[in-house]
Design an enzyme around this catalytic site. Structure first.
Site, PDB file in Angstrom:
ATOM      1  N   ARG A  31       0.661  -1.321  -0.488  1.00 55.91           N
ATOM      2  CA  ARG A  31       0.278  -0.125  -0.116  1.00 55.91           C
ATOM      3  C   ARG A  31       0.473   1.377   0.023  1.00 55.91           C
ATOM      4  O   ARG A  31       1.530   0.935   0.869  1.00 55.91           O
ATOM      5  CB  ARG A  31      -0.714   0.077   1.431  1.00 55.91           C
ATOM      6  CG  ARG A  31      -1.917   1.152   1.739  1.00 55.91           C
ATOM      7  CD  ARG A  31      -2.479   0.937   2.739  1.00 55.91           C
ATOM      8  NE  ARG A  31      -3.048   2.764   2.620  1.00 55.91           N
ATOM      9  CZ  ARG A  31      -3.253   3.131   3.979  1.00 55.91           C
ATOM     10  NH1 ARG A  31      -2.055   2.875   5.017  1.00 55.91           N
ATOM     11  NH2 ARG A  31      -3.053   4.295   4.293  1.00 55.91           N
ATOM     12  N   ARG A  72      -9.128  18.448   8.473  1.00 56.23           N
ATOM     13  CA  ARG A  72      -8.251  18.524   9.836  1.00 56.23           C
ATOM     14  C   ARG A  72      -8.680  19.928  10.199  1.00 56.23           C
ATOM     15  O   ARG A  72      -8.405  21.537   9.615  1.00 56.23           O
ATOM     16  CB  ARG A  72      -6.784  18.848   8.907  1.00 56.23           C
ATOM     17  CG  ARG A  72      -6.543  17.423   8.712  1.00 56.23           C
ATOM     18  CD  ARG A  72      -5.032  17.054   8.124  1.00 56.23           C
ATOM     19  NE  ARG A  72      -5.074  15.898   7.897  1.00 56.23           N
ATOM     20  CZ  ARG A  72      -4.618  14.911   8.928  1.00 56.23           C
ATOM     21  NH1 ARG A  72      -4.646  15.324  10.189  1.00 56.23           N
ATOM     22  NH2 ARG A  72      -4.470  13.317   8.151  1.00 56.23           N
ATOM     23  N   LYS A 218     -13.316   2.518   0.226  1.00 54.69           N
ATOM     24  CA  LYS A 218     -13.075   2.510   2.288  1.00 54.69           C
ATOM     25  C   LYS A 218     -14.115   2.797   2.618  1.00 54.69           C
ATOM     26  O   LYS A 218     -14.502   4.228   2.469  1.00 54.69           O
ATOM     27  CB  LYS A 218     -11.586   3.767   2.244  1.00 54.69           C
ATOM     28  CG  LYS A 218     -10.248   3.154   1.108  1.00 54.69           C
ATOM     29  CD  LYS A 218      -8.952   4.236   1.914  1.00 54.69           C
ATOM     30  CE  LYS A 218      -8.505   3.863   3.274  1.00 54.69           C
ATOM     31  NZ  LYS A 218      -7.686   4.712   3.857  1.00 54.69           N
ATOM     32  N   THR A 276      -6.775  -1.468  10.105  1.00 49.77           N
ATOM     33  CA  THR A 276      -5.943  -0.114  11.180  1.00 49.77           C
ATOM     34  C   THR A 276      -5.917  -1.289  12.535  1.00 49.77           C
ATOM     35  O   THR A 276      -7.050  -2.161  12.729  1.00 49.77           O
ATOM     36  CB  THR A 276      -7.681   0.427  11.723  1.00 49.77           C
ATOM     37  OG1 THR A 276      -8.141   1.281  10.017  1.00 49.77           O
ATOM     38  CG2 THR A 276      -7.344   1.383  11.889  1.00 49.77           C
TER      39      THR A 276
END
Length: 470
Positions: A31, A72, A218, A276
């Site tokens: 990845r 963010r 995702k 994760t």
């Protein structure tokens, strides 16, 4: 090992020597996280991976992971803000901030416009939460802290349960996708998918570039779970991205949610990745915790095609050892899975391809065949075989290099590139592979699936199942 391991590549694993070690330990997919790194880094990395691929003599796949529209905070003037429970802070534009309250800067006026009283805002990994109390100005809202902690610059933000008017792809994503296609990535993962339309946008870009590679959705947002069936239908693969998904959804719901997503993907014969914090303690420890070991095993038992490592291999102190541990855990879980699993017949809504795959796996099981060998042009027949979870390895022969690397994501599939010869039919090609491969002992049975149209008729895909004795 049947479950595929995806290793995220970063500073700890980008060298050619470490890539060789990762492959030796069991990784077959790498990845590339486009949230970090520049074009020169990725060019060098892809070159190293392709070099290692030639050296080891088996396909290694490259998964490009786009950053997506991650929300963010901006740069906090003081570097960090410490908050206690019930403290009041402001979120928004510095130009409109009140001097007597701490400010969390956010340069997304379109997002600020969507916030309303009662909305919950979560920072980073869910450790600090705020509730929106009201609006102070057009680009400024007042928040109340629901706990204590320290807020630092550039922290990610999530709004659980709220669908946001954000584009599926940012300008950076579009540029990164163009770079990835130039470098020859084998699949692309789309971050923060909210609906099936997000996947269709990526497909349109690929179509415009005259490229066809698998698209991975995702699942990180609650709205994606609400549109799960449609997303699975229009995607090639699904990733259960438990980091942000665990922020968007209550943590007690996450295990059952993971199982439901995996089951839906298995029923659709679409590869599914679990990601994760799988072996997170191995970032700094040479061995995992007991809970992490069980987590990896349960993902395999649930039906995951791939298990993914992130920080563990990107920046950890033991990248190769982590892959080796994951390999061992998954292999033990597979043995139990095959002991306890029985082949299930497709439901009445299934078509001929599903029943042919089931018949091949049933024949292999009843005859104690050494393997299943499939000739596949699109990869579909191999994925259908994989979804049945046979105990025999699935040797998938294809003439298409893109299909070769895409099949690396499917459980139990060993993809092999063969030369196209119009004078030789698919069945003969597979039989020659078995006859000349020393891996199959003389006298063993191998179940074959292939497409053999009648003379003068067009190719209709897989239409044959045969037991071949060497």
């Amino acid at each position: 090992m049947r479950t595929k391991i995806i290793a995220t590549i970063g500073p700890a694993s980008a060298s050619r020597e470490m890539l060789v070690r990762l492959v030796g330990a069991g990784a077959s997919i790498f990845r590339l996280n486009f949230s970090h790194g520049d074009a020169d880094f990725f060019r060098t990395l892809v070159g190293n991976i392709r070099s290692v691929e030639l050296e080891v003599g088996r396909p290694l796949s490259i998964l490009q992971d786009l950053a997506g529209p991650k929300i963010r905070l901006g740069a906090i003037a003081s570097g960090a803000i410490e908050v206690a429970r019930s403290d009041t802070v402001l979120l928004g534009s510095p130009e409109e901030a009140a001097p007597d309250l701490p400010l969390l800067p956010l340069d997304n006026p379109e997002l600020l416009a969507e916030l309303s009283a009662g909305d919950v805002l979560v920072l980073a990994d869910g450790g600090l939460r705020f509730v929106v109390c009201g609006r102070v100005a057009d680009n400024l809202v007042r928040l109340e802290a629901m706990g204590s902690g320290i807020v630092t610059s550039r922290k990610g933000i999530a709004l659980p349960g709220k669908t946001l008017s954000l584009p599926a792809l940012t300008d950076k994503d579009r540029a990164d996708l163009a770079l990835g296609l130039e470098l020859g990535v084998d699949a692309v993962a789309v971050s923060f998918v909210q609906s099936a339309s997000d996947i269709r946008q990526v497909r349109a870009l690929l179509h415009g570039a005259k490229r066809s590679i698998p698209v991975v959705a995702k699942l990180e947002r609650r709205s994606a779970i609400d549109d799960l069936n449609a997303i699975i239908e229009c995607s090639d693969m699904i990733m259960v991205a438990r980091g942000d998904l665990g922020v968007e959804c209550p943590l007690p719901e996450l295990p059952a949610l993971q199982k439901r997503i995996i089951r839906a993907c298995n029923l659709a014969s679409k590869p599914v990745i679990v990601a994760t914090q799988m072996l997170l303690s191995m970032v700094s420890s040479p061995s995992p915790t007991r809970a992490e070991t069980t987590d990896v095993a349960n993902a395999v038992l649930d039906g995951a095609d791939c298990v993914m490592l992130s920080e563990e291999t990107a920046m950890g102190a033991y990248p190769a050892e982590t892959v080796e541990y994951m390999n061992r855990i998954a292999s033990e879980a597979e043995e139990y899975l095959l002991e306890s699993r029985s082949l299930a017949s497709p439901d009445s809504a299934s078509g001929a391809p599903e029943f042919l795959a089931y018949a091949a796996c049933l024949l292999a099981d009843r005859t104690d065949a050494a393997a299943i060998a499939a000739h596949t042009l699109s990869g579909s027949s191999a994925r259908l075989l994989s979804a049945c979870r046979p105990r025999q390895p699935i040797h998938a022969l294809t003439v298409n290099n893109a299909v070769l690397h895409a099949l690396n994501f499917s459980w139990g599939v060993l993809p092999l590139l063969v030369e196209e010869d119009p004078e030789v039919g698919h069945l003969v090609r597979v039989q020659r592979f078995i006859a000349t491969n020393p891996e199959f002992p003389v006298g063993c049975d191998v179940v074959i699936t292939a497409g053999e149209p009648a003379v003068g008729q067009p190719d209709r895909g897989t239409n044959l199942v045969k037991i071949y004795r060497k």
